[in-house]
Design an enzyme around this catalytic site. Structure first.
Site, PDB file in Angstrom:
ATOM      1  N   TYR A   1       0.524  -1.397  -0.376  1.00  0.00           N
ATOM      2  CA  TYR A   1       0.257  -0.084  -0.242  1.00  0.00           C
ATOM      3  C   TYR A   1       1.019   1.263  -0.054  1.00  0.00           C
ATOM      4  CZ  TYR A   1      -4.758  -2.467   0.961  1.00  0.00           C
ATOM      5  OH  TYR A   1      -5.647  -2.926   0.997  1.00  0.00           O
TER       6      TYR A   1
ATOM      7  N   LYS B   1       3.507 -15.828   3.112  1.00  0.00           N
ATOM      8  CA  LYS B   1       3.587 -16.909   1.367  1.00  0.00           C
ATOM      9  C   LYS B   1       5.556 -16.941   1.028  1.00  0.00           C
ATOM     10  CE  LYS B   1       2.371 -18.187  -2.361  1.00  0.00           C
ATOM     11  NZ  LYS B   1       1.033 -19.282  -2.441  1.00  0.00           N
TER      12      LYS B   1
ATOM     13  N   ASP C   1      -2.827 -18.489   0.392  1.00  0.00           N
ATOM     14  CA  ASP C   1      -3.704 -19.318   0.088  1.00  0.00           C
ATOM     15  C   ASP C   1      -3.957 -20.359   1.066  1.00  0.00           C
ATOM     16  OD1 ASP C   1      -1.317 -19.974   0.344  1.00  0.00           O
ATOM     17  OD2 ASP C   1      -1.440 -21.413  -2.129  1.00  0.00           O
TER      18      ASP C   1
ATOM     19  N   ASP D   1      -6.108  -7.105   4.215  1.00  0.00           N
ATOM     20  CA  ASP D   1      -7.357  -6.826   3.485  1.00  0.00           C
ATOM     21  C   ASP D   1      -8.624  -7.830   3.263  1.00  0.00           C
ATOM     22  OD1 ASP D   1      -8.946  -4.551   2.092  1.00  0.00           O
ATOM     23  OD2 ASP D   1      -7.807  -5.076   0.548  1.00  0.00           O
TER      24      ASP D   1
ATOM     25  N   ASP E   1     -12.579  -9.112   4.001  1.00  0.00           N
ATOM     26  CA  ASP E   1     -13.449  -9.518   3.783  1.00  0.00           C
ATOM     27  C   ASP E   1     -14.588 -10.386   3.230  1.00  0.00           C
ATOM     28  OD1 ASP E   1     -13.405  -6.520   3.202  1.00  0.00           O
ATOM     29  OD2 ASP E   1     -13.666  -7.220   1.116  1.00  0.00           O
TER      30      ASP E   1
END
Ligand code: IPM
Ligand code: MG
Length: 356
Positions: free
Chosen positions: A141, A189, A221, A245, A249
């Site tokens: 970001y 990751k 994942d 983020d 959700d």
């Protein structure tokens, strides 16, 4: 208790859910004998329309001087084609950075009666009560260099985290896990990214200070899959900005609706509290938005910025009572039933608060 709260209603459904959260705040004032001064300021598309900038200096100054900041939502499709610094979302990124809000807490749990409102079988969702701890002022970001090449044929962003940035957010997660069920899953990751390898190593090192917390690591994942398959097995989930983020959700959807999720952004002196849902422009102004995320964010504000844990619990209880009475906004209503309007749901929550 006397307090000064800056309100940033913002865009889309932001103003409606801010009104709902303030109604709840006023009911708390009346019941517990507190006085909170609230002052609205512009942010996002609303600020762009009025002042040509998404985060006016005046707004940032007011936020810096406040005891706490409540934000509705930012995002307005009218600015979709605008350059990065002239988009509503850039205000949110700028205020997070300016206030030093590196720790984003996003609790997600099943509300009573809503076990079947989401996409999962009630038996899978049962007992879900997790906390996403998202790093909020670093990663892709904010990483430099970034940009679109002059010929428009390539673009780049930078993913960078320092040991210090990882350590301070991991500490928040360990401290929370210690006070909750003692389990922390760190999401990265590390099979692909050097940043994730540093992340994992740093979190592992800090774990030696928290022998009572059971730490596990999960690739992002696989974590996304576990969140959908077995959400109740997760206690605290620690991750970097972009992964957080996305996963928050997902956590909202799993629990029934993104409209249910509150958040607290902490770090330096002033905290910022906002529902996780966005501005939802397609339903704005229709009195149908779910105000629970906003109300629960106001509860987090009272708890974190003013130490008012009983008041926060009273809000949660009033929301629970309202759901138990059968009221549902459109996003969580069963098919064939009449949903409650935002204002109707809010009135029921404030009534429940005043009754108690
Ligand atoms: C969130 C939002 C923001 C983010 C957007 C609006 C910039 O999606 O708070 O999750 O990506 O952080
Ligand atoms: Mg988001």
């Amino acid at each position: 208790m006397n307090g000064h709260i800056v309100l940033l209603p913002g865009d889309g459904i932001g103003p409606e859910v801010t009104t709902a959260a303030c109604a709840v705040l006023h009911a708390v004032e009346a019941r517990f004998g507190h006085t909170f001064h609230t002052a609205p300021h512009l942010i996002g598309g609303a600020a762009l329309r009025a002042t040509q900038v998404p985060l006016p200096d005046e707004t940032l100054q007011a936020a810096t001087a406040a005891d706490a900041v409540f934000l509705g939502a930012v995002g307005d499709p009218a600015f979709d084609q605008a350059p990065p610094g002239k988009r509503p979302e850039s205000a949110l990124l700028a205020i997070r950075k300016a206030l030093g809000l590196y720790a984003n807490l996003r609790p997600a749990r099943v509300w009573s009666g809503l076990e079947a409102s989401g996409p999962l079988k009630p038996s899978v969702l049962a007992g879900t009560d997790l906390m996403v701890v998202r790093e909020l002022t670093g990663g892709l970001y904010y990483g430099e260099p970034r940009g679109l090449a002059a010929d428009g044929q390539s673009a780049h962003n930078t993913l960078r985290y320092s040991v210090d940035e990882i350590t301070r957010i991991a500490r928040v997660a360990f401290d929370l896990a210690r006070r909750r069920r003692g389990r922390l899953v760190s999401v990265d990751k590390a099979n692909v990214l050097e940043v994730s390898q540093l992340w994992r190593r740093t979190v592992q090192q800090l774990a030696t200070e928290y022998p009572e917390v059971v730490l596990t690591h999960e690739y992002v994942d696989s974590a996304a899959m576990k969140l959908a398959l077995a959400p109740s097995t997760i206690d605290v989930l620690l991750t970097e900005n972009l992964f957080g983020d996305i996963l928050s959700d997902e956590a909202g959807a799993v629990c029934g609706s993104l409209g249910l999720l509150p958040s607290a952004s902490l770090g330096a002196k002033v905290g910022l509290f906002e529902p996780v849902h966005g501005s939802a422009p397609t339903i704005a102004g229709r009195d149908i938005a779910n105000p629970i995320g906003a109300m629960a964010s106001m509860a987090m504000l009272l708890e974190h910025s003013f130490g008012l844990a009983s008041e926060a619990a009273a809000i949660t209880q009033a929301i629970d009572d309202t759901l138990s009475a059968g009221l549902r906004t459109a996003d969580i209503a069963d098919p064939g039933t009449t949903p409650a309007a935002t204002s109707q749901f809010t009135a029921a929550v404030t009534a429940a608060l005043s009754r108690a």
